[in-house]
Design an enzyme around this catalytic site. Sequence first.
Site, PDB file in Angstrom:
ATOM      1  N   ASP A  75      50.062 -89.812  13.632  1.00 53.98           N
ATOM      2  CA  ASP A  75      48.917 -88.934  13.913  1.00 53.98           C
ATOM      3  C   ASP A  75      49.371 -87.639  14.584  1.00 53.98           C
ATOM      4  O   ASP A  75      48.816 -87.218  15.598  1.00 53.98           O
ATOM      5  CB  ASP A  75      47.878 -89.684  14.763  1.00 53.98           C
ATOM      6  N   MET A 115      38.807 -91.946  27.032  1.00 57.42           N
ATOM      7  CA  MET A 115      38.793 -90.563  27.517  1.00 57.42           C
ATOM      8  C   MET A 115      39.992 -90.329  28.429  1.00 57.42           C
ATOM      9  O   MET A 115      40.550 -91.273  28.979  1.00 57.42           O
ATOM     10  CB  MET A 115      37.492 -90.273  28.243  1.00 57.42           C
TER      11      MET A 115
END
Length: 337
Positions: free
Chosen positions: A126, A17
């Site tokens: 990505d 996170m």
Amino acid sequence: MEKYEILGLVGEGSYGMVMKCRNKETGRIVAIKKFLESEDDKMVKKIAMREIKLLKQLRHENLVNLLEVCKKKKRWYLVFEFVDHTVLDDLEMFPNGLDYNRVRKYLFQIIKGIGFCHSHNIIHRDIKPENILVSHSGIIKLCDFGFARTLAAPGETYTDYVATRWYRAPELLVGDIKYGKAVDIWAVGCLVTEMLIGEPLFPGDSDIDQLYHIMKNLGNLIPRHQELFYKNPLFAGVRLPEIKEVEPLEKRYPKLSAAVIEFTKRCLQIDPDKRPSCADLLQCDLFIKDDFAERFTQELKAKIQKERDHPLPKKSKISRKDKDDSGDERKMLLIQD
Ligand code: ADP
């Protein structure tokens, strides 16, 4: 890590996170990426190590700046400069797309950032709206190098990796183990129209559906990719879609200018060998027309200098919404090859 005070959560990925934090001593606002427990998960460790190694090597004004790396109680923490928002936040704010000039400015910098990675033989793998950070004055910083990697040496192949389906090039979808920088160029092609129109270009809900979306607008795969598809055990018993009538991009998006269509089509060449390099892309009409590249380079220099002198804005223009788990297909998907 004690020197940082947590201000809130800004992002959550598959492997950790990202929190907005303040350095209690200096007051500097940073983004701290906390990886999941690493000791017992080899994949997380591999991803964290790869990201750290690459980011230490890669310093460029259009790549997110890594400030420090810490390890505490088996967890890795990466401390980055804090960047205001992402292109995905922009798209959520303007669901019908961003204005042409803003898109040109973003694209120009995205290509510079990718070009820098490619010049170091690194593919990002990505590229997508949530991995493109935007500073308060519009400076682009590419992030998330967890899946980036150095180009395979001749004969070497890539192993498993994770990527987001909608931006995935045909060679990745059919399971070609010899892919290269062109996968990032494909993702740029998907981004351009998404930024201008506000809807994803190829929103496939499975790998075969993804191929269908691509072929509907761009025609058949090249013979090598067709062969790989039929040899791929993941597609056993599945036939490639038969497209009766290709709908070219200019027909699907009649409002897009000829320069945008030309740019997009070049990025989305179905044959990866025909896709241009980042340097070639910067020579497209989109950037050359009306001296945009020249003018914007000057503007950018001034902006970068200004941000260096005054790193924090008085007030951010876009406030981040709480990130919800929207469950859409932008999520990471595991490809095993
Ligand atoms: P993951 O690898 O876990 O997906 P990312 O590096 O992609 O993590 O970051 C996830 C999200 O966190 C991004 O989409 C962005 O919203 C936010 N983020 C990442 N880095 C920064 C940063 N330096 N400044 C501000 N927000 C960031």
